[in-house]
Design a protein around this motif. Sequence first.
Motif, PDB file in Angstrom:
ATOM      1  N   ARG A 162      69.142  55.842  96.489  1.00 51.66           N
ATOM      2  CA  ARG A 162      69.586  55.782  97.878  1.00 51.66           C
ATOM      3  C   ARG A 162      68.997  56.981  98.633  1.00 51.66           C
ATOM      4  NH1 ARG A 162      73.654  52.769  99.936  1.00 51.66           N
ATOM      5  NH2 ARG A 162      74.759  52.503  97.983  1.00 51.66           N
ATOM      6  N   ALA A 163      68.384  56.682  99.769  1.00 48.44           N
ATOM      7  CA  ALA A 163      67.753  57.759 100.532  1.00 48.44           C
ATOM      8  C   ALA A 163      68.511  57.947 101.834  1.00 48.44           C
ATOM      9  CB  ALA A 163      66.294  57.431 100.799  1.00 48.44           C
ATOM     10  N   GLY A 164      69.339  58.955 101.839  1.00 47.64           N
ATOM     11  CA  GLY A 164      70.076  59.326 103.045  1.00 47.64           C
ATOM     12  C   GLY A 164      70.936  58.216 103.620  1.00 47.64           C
ATOM     13  N   GLY A 165      71.312  57.235 102.797  1.00 42.84           N
ATOM     14  CA  GLY A 165      72.141  56.143 103.278  1.00 42.84           C
ATOM     15  C   GLY A 165      71.364  55.123 104.103  1.00 42.84           C
ATOM     16  N   ASP A 166      70.099  55.433 104.407  1.00 39.29           N
ATOM     17  CA  ASP A 166      69.322  54.566 105.289  1.00 39.29           C
ATOM     18  C   ASP A 166      68.408  53.607 104.553  1.00 39.29           C
ATOM     19  OD1 ASP A 166      70.311  55.679 107.616  1.00 39.29           O
ATOM     20  OD2 ASP A 166      68.895  57.335 107.509  1.00 39.29           O
ATOM     21  N   LEU A 167      68.004  53.999 103.362  1.00 39.75           N
ATOM     22  CA  LEU A 167      67.036  53.209 102.600  1.00 39.75           C
ATOM     23  C   LEU A 167      67.446  53.150 101.145  1.00 39.75           C
ATOM     24  CD1 LEU A 167      63.749  54.969 103.838  1.00 39.75           C
ATOM     25  CD2 LEU A 167      64.681  52.817 104.714  1.00 39.75           C
ATOM     26  N   GLU A 168      66.992  52.105 100.455  1.00 42.05           N
ATOM     27  CA  GLU A 168      67.119  52.074  98.995  1.00 42.05           C
ATOM     28  C   GLU A 168      65.718  51.935  98.429  1.00 42.05           C
ATOM     29  OE1 GLU A 168      69.850  49.207  97.429  1.00 42.05           O
ATOM     30  OE2 GLU A 168      71.534  50.082  98.515  1.00 42.05           O
ATOM     31  N   LEU A 169      65.327  52.921  97.614  1.00 37.15           N
ATOM     32  CA  LEU A 169      63.964  52.939  97.081  1.00 37.15           C
ATOM     33  C   LEU A 169      63.968  52.476  95.638  1.00 37.15           C
ATOM     34  CD1 LEU A 169      62.960  56.600  98.055  1.00 37.15           C
ATOM     35  CD2 LEU A 169      62.700  54.552  99.451  1.00 37.15           C
ATOM     36  N   LEU A 170      62.981  51.650  95.291  1.00 35.27           N
ATOM     37  CA  LEU A 170      62.794  51.363  93.870  1.00 35.27           C
ATOM     38  C   LEU A 170      62.290  52.647  93.219  1.00 35.27           C
ATOM     39  CD1 LEU A 170      61.145  47.874  93.251  1.00 35.27           C
ATOM     40  CD2 LEU A 170      63.366  48.693  92.504  1.00 35.27           C
ATOM     41  N   ASP A 171      62.863  53.010  92.085  1.00 30.57           N
ATOM     42  CA  ASP A 171      62.541  54.337  91.526  1.00 30.57           C
ATOM     43  C   ASP A 171      61.128  54.426  90.962  1.00 30.57           C
ATOM     44  OD1 ASP A 171      62.978  52.780  89.298  1.00 30.57           O
ATOM     45  OD2 ASP A 171      63.940  54.388  88.165  1.00 30.57           O
ATOM     46  N   THR A 172      60.556  53.288  90.542  1.00 30.71           N
ATOM     47  CA  THR A 172      59.187  53.361  90.022  1.00 30.71           C
ATOM     48  C   THR A 172      58.229  52.818  91.074  1.00 30.71           C
ATOM     49  OG1 THR A 172      59.730  51.311  88.896  1.00 30.71           O
ATOM     50  CG2 THR A 172      59.526  53.285  87.519  1.00 30.71           C
ATOM     51  N   PRO A 173      57.373  53.687  91.583  1.00 34.89           N
ATOM     52  CA  PRO A 173      56.440  53.227  92.616  1.00 34.89           C
ATOM     53  C   PRO A 173      55.389  52.298  92.013  1.00 34.89           C
ATOM     54  CG  PRO A 173      56.007  55.526  92.066  1.00 34.89           C
ATOM     55  CD  PRO A 173      57.212  55.119  91.282  1.00 34.89           C
ATOM     56  N   GLY A 174      54.722  51.560  92.875  1.00 34.60           N
ATOM     57  CA  GLY A 174      53.627  50.699  92.424  1.00 34.60           C
ATOM     58  C   GLY A 174      52.334  51.499  92.433  1.00 34.60           C
ATOM     59  N   ILE A 175      51.626  51.449  91.301  1.00 34.30           N
ATOM     60  CA  ILE A 175      50.383  52.226  91.230  1.00 34.30           C
ATOM     61  C   ILE A 175      49.198  51.326  91.560  1.00 34.30           C
ATOM     62  CG2 ILE A 175      48.874  53.589  89.742  1.00 34.30           C
ATOM     63  CD1 ILE A 175      51.449  54.473  88.286  1.00 34.30           C
ATOM     64  N   LEU A 176      48.438  51.767  92.544  1.00 35.30           N
ATOM     65  CA  LEU A 176      47.249  51.024  92.963  1.00 35.30           C
ATOM     66  C   LEU A 176      46.013  51.797  92.517  1.00 35.30           C
ATOM     67  CD1 LEU A 176      48.281  50.251  96.631  1.00 35.30           C
ATOM     68  CD2 LEU A 176      48.012  48.565  94.820  1.00 35.30           C
ATOM     69  N   TRP A 177      44.882  51.101  92.533  1.00 45.07           N
ATOM     70  CA  TRP A 177      43.632  51.761  92.137  1.00 45.07           C
ATOM     71  C   TRP A 177      42.666  51.745  93.304  1.00 45.07           C
ATOM     72  CZ3 TRP A 177      44.420  54.292  87.892  1.00 45.07           C
ATOM     73  CH2 TRP A 177      45.486  53.868  87.098  1.00 45.07           C
ATOM     74  N   PRO A 178      41.939  52.844  93.479  1.00 41.50           N
ATOM     75  CA  PRO A 178      40.957  52.858  94.568  1.00 41.50           C
ATOM     76  C   PRO A 178      39.758  51.981  94.216  1.00 41.50           C
ATOM     77  CG  PRO A 178      40.840  54.887  93.302  1.00 41.50           C
ATOM     78  CD  PRO A 178      41.955  54.090  92.711  1.00 41.50           C
ATOM     79  N   LYS A 179      38.865  51.813  95.170  1.00 41.04           N
ATOM     80  CA  LYS A 179      37.685  50.972  94.946  1.00 41.04           C
ATOM     81  C   LYS A 179      36.636  51.783  94.192  1.00 41.04           C
ATOM     82  CE  LYS A 179      34.371  48.108  97.302  1.00 41.04           C
ATOM     83  NZ  LYS A 179      33.491  48.108  98.428  1.00 41.04           N
ATOM     84  N   PHE A 180      36.689  51.685  92.881  1.00 41.47           N
ATOM     85  CA  PHE A 180      35.914  52.634  92.084  1.00 41.47           C
ATOM     86  C   PHE A 180      34.447  52.272  91.910  1.00 41.47           C
ATOM     87  CE2 PHE A 180      38.911  50.116  89.575  1.00 41.47           C
ATOM     88  CZ  PHE A 180      38.031  49.213  89.023  1.00 41.47           C
ATOM     89  N   GLU A 181      34.040  51.052  92.289  1.00 43.45           N
ATOM     90  CA  GLU A 181      32.615  50.709  92.084  1.00 43.45           C
ATOM     91  C   GLU A 181      31.722  51.507  93.025  1.00 43.45           C
ATOM     92  OE1 GLU A 181      34.038  47.051  93.658  1.00 43.45           O
ATOM     93  OE2 GLU A 181      35.397  48.362  92.591  1.00 43.45           O
TER      94      GLU A 181
END
Length: 288
Positions: A162-181
Amino acid sequence: MTIQWFPGHMTRAKRQIQDKLKLIDVVFELIDARLPQSSRNPMIDEIVGPKPRLVLLNKADLADPEANAKWLGWFRSFGLEALAIDANSGSGVKEIPGRTKALLSDKIERQIAKGMKPRAPRVLIVGIPNVGKSTLINKLAGRSAAITGDRPGVTKGQQWIRAGGDLELLDTPGILWPKFEDLEVGFKLAATGAIKEQVLPIEEVACHTLRWLAAEYGGALSERYGLSDIPPSLPDVAAAAAVLEEIGRKRGCLAGGGHIDYEKAAGVLLRDLRSGKLGRITLESPIV
Ligand code: G4P
């Protein structure tokens, strides 16, 4: 952190994020304000789909303020709500709950019309490694404790914060990958420390960075290292290497026989860049 440059990784990351999308109301796409294009995943639109999204240009404290404003305008021109923040100090972070509610206003109004009490928006933070996801989660959460997720529509064991009563965050963020080519993208990510130095030769990273710095921030370079005027256009890597050599000489980065230790000089330059000692620098401009 090592980055595994293979498509299987990307596909798995995409699937994991898409599974989580079912649980949430809004995505916070965290990108590096110094590299707003290169620190994004090129498949992000496809991954997130129509889910409301707030783009957060993190590490804005290290990025050029003028460039921050330009990039915010660029994102907004594509209909994406965007904010510049510094998750470390918390600057800009207070605006996030209000912007999130504004993004979800239609949904909130529908809930109210049905006589329901709108619940706190549920959020998934996504971004490439090292962009500041954990720092932002901690900053938004403050002292509040994680709440467990045994509730309708929530995967068992999934933790919410719970973030300040205003938001609920999933505790594990989604990991993305940059455009490595794209090697150019790789050099920029290595310059900011988003990918480990071992992945690309540090001298090459420094030379590519110097070409950009000479064009956009030549004054900052001359001032920091006491160099005479640097031409804004360093036509090739050899010209950039000559500037690196000069930096090495000024900073006493010597190898045997009075030669310059380019690796050391590159380390000096990149450390100065990442810590903000060269000033606030953005390494790419929006293409308009
Ligand atoms: P991640 O979860 O996305 O992988 O990133 P994380 O929060 O671990 O942050 C990575 C590094 O970036 C941390 O530095 C963190 O302090 C820094 N950072 C995050 N947000 C900001 C910001 O808004 N401004 C600045 N200046 N720095 C920020 P670190 O622990 O020192 O790691 P490193 O720099 O040694 O990799």
